[in-house]
Design an enzyme around this catalytic site. Structure first.
Site, PDB file in Angstrom:
ATOM      1  N   SER A  52       0.431  -0.693   0.486  1.00 37.42           N
ATOM      2  CA  SER A  52      -0.298   0.062   0.473  1.00 37.42           C
ATOM      3  C   SER A  52       1.208   1.142  -0.067  1.00 37.42           C
ATOM      4  O   SER A  52       0.259   2.474  -0.164  1.00 37.42           O
ATOM      5  CB  SER A  52      -1.002   0.119   1.495  1.00 37.42           C
ATOM      6  N   HIS A 100       0.651   4.114   7.169  1.00 38.74           N
ATOM      7  CA  HIS A 100       0.252   4.702   5.963  1.00 38.74           C
ATOM      8  C   HIS A 100       1.198   6.387   6.312  1.00 38.74           C
ATOM      9  O   HIS A 100       0.814   6.241   7.127  1.00 38.74           O
ATOM     10  CB  HIS A 100      -1.015   4.751   6.654  1.00 38.74           C
ATOM     11  N   ASP A 126      -7.633   5.455   3.939  1.00 44.31           N
ATOM     12  CA  ASP A 126      -8.335   4.707   5.056  1.00 44.31           C
ATOM     13  C   ASP A 126      -9.700   5.096   5.669  1.00 44.31           C
ATOM     14  O   ASP A 126      -9.858   6.207   5.723  1.00 44.31           O
ATOM     15  CB  ASP A 126      -7.291   4.956   6.657  1.00 44.31           C
TER      16      ASP A 126
END
Length: 162
Positions: A52, A100, A126
């Site tokens: 990701s 992230h 998210d």
């Protein structure tokens, strides 16, 4: 005439020379230091388990991190994070911690600070806001480049079956 006794049999065994016991003490201290350094280093490395965040880092890479709570020591304050910082947090929407980037900062109706996060390789942010209490660590960066050790985390992924 009386015979002289052999005193050699009654003598106490010689203790090891001080330099040998001193050397052994230094060796033990060295092992203890190596183990402690290993434990501290292991606490500052995190294996990337998904793609990701590509192309910043890839699955199997290891990132260097600062923790919000390392044995009671706060290396990074979760309320002092900025847009662009890469964090590891306990997601409410995923069973494992997530790595992230913070893309914006919001204040909730409760007056608390919340982070909007997104994987660089993901099309959308998210699904849930991240509270400061959910943040476990921040990825260490020099300039805008995170500290990454490429590929060595594959061993851990293989052992964990991920």
């Amino acid at each position: 005439m009386a015979k002289k006794r052999n005193n050699k049999a009654k003598q106490k065994p010689k203790s090891p020379p001080k330099e040998k016991s001193s050397s052994m003490g230094r060796e033990i201290a060295s092992y203890v230091i190596i183990i402690l350094v290993g434990i501290i280093l292991a606490q500052h490395l995190n294996v990337v388990v998904s793609g990701s965040m590509e192309p910043v880092f890839y699955r199997g890479d290891v990132v260097v991190i600062e923790k919000t709570n390392l044995f009671g020591i706060q290396e990074v304050n979760p309320t002092d994070l900025n847009v662009g910082d890469i964090v590891i947090y306990n997601a409410t929407w995923f069973p494992e911690p997530v790595i992230h980037r913070i893309i914006s900062i919001q204040t909730g109706s409760d007056g608390q600070k919340y982070y909007v996060t997104k994987g660089d390789n993901n099309p959308k942010p998210d699904p849930s806001l991240v509270s400061t209490g959910q943040v476990q660590a921040k990825v260490v960066s020099i300039g805008n480049q995170p500290l990454v050790i490429p590929k060595i985390g594959y061993i851990t992924l293989w052992i964990r079956g991920l």
